[in-house]
Design an enzyme around this catalytic site. Structure first.
Site, PDB file in Angstrom:
ATOM      1  N   THR A  15       7.586  10.534   8.519  1.00 35.18           N
ATOM      2  CA  THR A  15       8.598  11.451   8.529  1.00 35.18           C
ATOM      3  C   THR A  15       9.080  12.569   9.683  1.00 35.18           C
ATOM      4  OG1 THR A  15       7.951  11.551   5.929  1.00 35.18           O
ATOM      5  CG2 THR A  15       9.327  13.169   6.709  1.00 35.18           C
ATOM      6  N   ASP A  59       7.342   3.647   8.809  1.00 28.35           N
ATOM      7  CA  ASP A  59       6.505   4.088   7.272  1.00 28.35           C
ATOM      8  C   ASP A  59       4.652   4.055   7.456  1.00 28.35           C
ATOM      9  OD1 ASP A  59       7.679   5.724   4.670  1.00 28.35           O
ATOM     10  OD2 ASP A  59       5.783   4.675   4.750  1.00 28.35           O
ATOM     11  N   SER A  60       4.102   4.689   7.542  1.00 32.31           N
ATOM     12  CA  SER A  60       2.858   4.120   7.789  1.00 32.31           C
ATOM     13  C   SER A  60       2.407   3.410   6.822  1.00 32.31           C
ATOM     14  CB  SER A  60       1.560   6.050   7.930  1.00 32.31           C
ATOM     15  OG  SER A  60       2.328   6.733   6.609  1.00 32.31           O
ATOM     16  N   SER A  61       3.057   3.736   5.491  1.00 32.46           N
ATOM     17  CA  SER A  61       2.670   2.821   4.278  1.00 32.46           C
ATOM     18  C   SER A  61       1.969   1.319   4.792  1.00 32.46           C
ATOM     19  CB  SER A  61       3.330   2.573   3.328  1.00 32.46           C
ATOM     20  OG  SER A  61       4.112   3.847   2.830  1.00 32.46           O
ATOM     21  N   THR A  91       1.388  10.668   7.270  1.00 28.66           N
ATOM     22  CA  THR A  91       1.094  11.553   6.416  1.00 28.66           C
ATOM     23  C   THR A  91       0.093  10.828   5.992  1.00 28.66           C
ATOM     24  OG1 THR A  91       1.792  12.452   5.114  1.00 28.66           O
ATOM     25  CG2 THR A  91       1.689  13.815   7.033  1.00 28.66           C
ATOM     26  N   ASP A  92       0.902   9.497   5.112  1.00 26.07           N
ATOM     27  CA  ASP A  92       0.531   8.856   3.976  1.00 26.07           C
ATOM     28  C   ASP A  92      -1.214   8.043   4.700  1.00 26.07           C
ATOM     29  OD1 ASP A  92       2.474   9.649   2.336  1.00 26.07           O
ATOM     30  OD2 ASP A  92       3.540   7.510   2.929  1.00 26.07           O
ATOM     31  N   THR A 278     -19.372   7.192  -1.995  1.00 22.32           N
ATOM     32  CA  THR A 278     -18.685   8.000  -3.837  1.00 22.32           C
ATOM     33  C   THR A 278     -16.811   8.168  -3.952  1.00 22.32           C
ATOM     34  OG1 THR A 278     -18.510  10.153  -4.975  1.00 22.32           O
ATOM     35  CG2 THR A 278     -18.891   9.663  -2.613  1.00 22.32           C
ATOM     36  N   GLN A 279     -16.891   8.397  -5.278  1.00 24.85           N
ATOM     37  CA  GLN A 279     -15.790   8.410  -5.283  1.00 24.85           C
ATOM     38  C   GLN A 279     -15.192   9.898  -6.022  1.00 24.85           C
ATOM     39  OE1 GLN A 279     -14.858   6.837  -9.853  1.00 24.85           O
ATOM     40  NE2 GLN A 279     -15.226   4.375  -8.918  1.00 24.85           N
ATOM     41  N   CYS A 280     -16.474  11.070  -6.068  1.00 19.08           N
ATOM     42  CA  CYS A 280     -16.200  12.322  -5.455  1.00 19.08           C
ATOM     43  C   CYS A 280     -16.072  12.581  -3.925  1.00 19.08           C
ATOM     44  CB  CYS A 280     -17.515  12.729  -5.673  1.00 19.08           C
ATOM     45  SG  CYS A 280     -18.409  12.657  -7.441  1.00 19.08           S
TER      46      CYS A 280
HETATM   47  N1  ASP Z   1       5.721   8.147   3.993  1.00 15.99           N
HETATM   48  C1  ASP Z   1       5.583   8.795   5.100  1.00 15.99           C
HETATM   49  C2  ASP Z   1       4.800   7.896   5.858  1.00 15.99           C
HETATM   50  O1  ASP Z   1       3.273   8.250   5.923  1.00 15.99           O
HETATM   51  C3  ASP Z   1       5.122   9.944   5.065  1.00 15.99           C
HETATM   52  C4  ASP Z   1       4.992  10.827   5.700  1.00 15.99           C
HETATM   53  O2  ASP Z   1       5.173  10.462   7.217  1.00 15.99           O
HETATM   54  O3  ASP Z   1       3.927  12.222   5.985  1.00 15.99           O
HETATM   55  O4  ASP Z   1       4.903   7.161   6.696  1.00 15.99           O
END
Ligand code: ASP
Length: 342
Positions: A15, A59-61, A91-92, A278-280
């Site tokens: 983003t 996109d970081s996905s 950020t993802d 841990t999931q915590c």
């Molecule tokens: N979908 C975006 C990504 O991770 C979200 C972001 O940049 O914050 O690439």
């Protein structure tokens, strides 16, 4: 007089590097070479900024280990020429990527600061400017002609974190990251304050070692009430599987059903590394505290202590890639290598 720091800004996507097309309302990538036109304040910083961008920002996905290596290659190629690096990603998956990069460099003595933003740089209310400007400022700080920071960090919303301790906690708030089991390394307010007692020491003259072999066949298996044999078996029988991050309950607890224990045992005997995480969000695995974790320890499950899942995945992929002998593996994993566990 100290010389001006040279900072390489690496844009991979996300983003932060987007602007709104006001006709269609959609977000689109802008030419990153024009970053100084978008943020003229960058010209006021007391350092020299160079930029490099992925030809096709992602996109970081869509982030994966091939891109990790690409980032590492860019840093390696410019390591001697630059004083610091700021890496912009979405950020993802930023916590995964920055954790991985922290393991891929041994003896790093320059800052590698990851940042991004929740709103695009072209948005009126964007958080991108503050994140970017302060990340660059931090990367540029020198003390006695040495960089102040010598590790991989993540800077977001006024806080500097050790990258491999972070996790993304909000899809909406500007305060999107947290470092649940480790204090922030620094905070930005009127002044930039650093928590000296937890910053990694910069040890000059140590030769940088770069590792690029990252194992692909590693999975995350999250336990949930009612998980059955078929599910666990189908995951553990993935051909060529090398390692599993087992996300357990609480202080590292897992079901005590025979089928579950036997499946884990069988796979450990096949030299598949299983890490108990841990999931915590807060706290640590405390192997052996309850019967429901004691048996895991006995059958050879590796203790992930207070590591995050993101960091555990990166560490496991890195260590398997390094071909650590089976006998030494448990001990190596349970030892903090880059400050990723207590
Ligand atoms: N979908 C975006 C990504 O991770 C979200 C972001 O940049 O914050 O690439």
């Amino acid at each position: 007089m100290t010389k001006k720091s040279k900072i390489l800004l690496i844009y991979t996507g996300g983003t932060i590097g987007m602007v709104k097309d006001y006709e269609s309302n959609a977000l689109k990538v802008f030419n990153f070479e024009q970053i100084k036109e978008k943020i003229p304040e960058l010209n006021l910083l007391d350092c020299i900024i160079y930029t490099v961008s992925f030809e096709n920002p992602i996109d970081s996905s869509n982030m994966n280990p091939k891109y990790w290596v690409k980032i590492v290659n860019i840093i390696e190629k410019n390591y001697n020429k630059m004083d610091g690096f700021v890496v912009l990603t979405g950020t993802d998956t930023m916590s995964y990527t920055s954790s991985a990069i922290s393991f891929m460099f041994e003896n790093l003595n320059k800052p590698g600061i990851f940042t991004g933003s929740q709103l695009p740089i072209g948005d009126l209310r964007t958080d991108a400017k503050e994140n970017l400007i302060t990340a660059i400022q931090i990367a540029a700080i020198q003390e006695n002609n040495l960089p102040k920071i010598g590790e991989v960090c993540l800077y977001f919303e006024y806080k500097l974190y050790r990258a491999n301790r972070t996790t993304k906690i909000s899809s909406e708030q500007f305060d999107a990251f947290n470092s649940p089991n480790f204090p922030p390394l620094g905070e930005s307010g009127v002044h930039l304050n650093f928590n000296k007692s937890v910053l990694k020491k910069v040890v000059p003259n140590k030769k940088l070692i770069v590792r690029k072999k990252i194992e692909a066949n590693v999975v995350i298996l999250k336990l949930f009430p009612g998980i059955n044999e078929q599910v666990v078996q189908s995951i553990l029988e993935i051909p060529d599987l090398k390692g599993v991050i087992l996300e357990t309950y609480g202080a590292g607890n897992a079901p005590t059903s025979k089928w579950f224990i036997n499946l884990l045992k069988k796979n450990i005997q096949k030299n598949i590394f299983i890490i108990n995480v841990t999931q915590c969000v807060y706290g640590s695995v405390l192997s052996g505290l309850y019967e429901t974790s004691n048996y895991l320890k006995k059958i050879g499950v590796i203790d992930g202590k207070d590591i995050t899942t993101e960091s555990a995945l990166a560490k496991l992929k890195y260590l398997i890639g390094e071909n650590i002998p089976v006998k030494e593996f448990k001990n190596t994993f349970e030892t903090p290598l880059r400050g990723e566990m207590s």
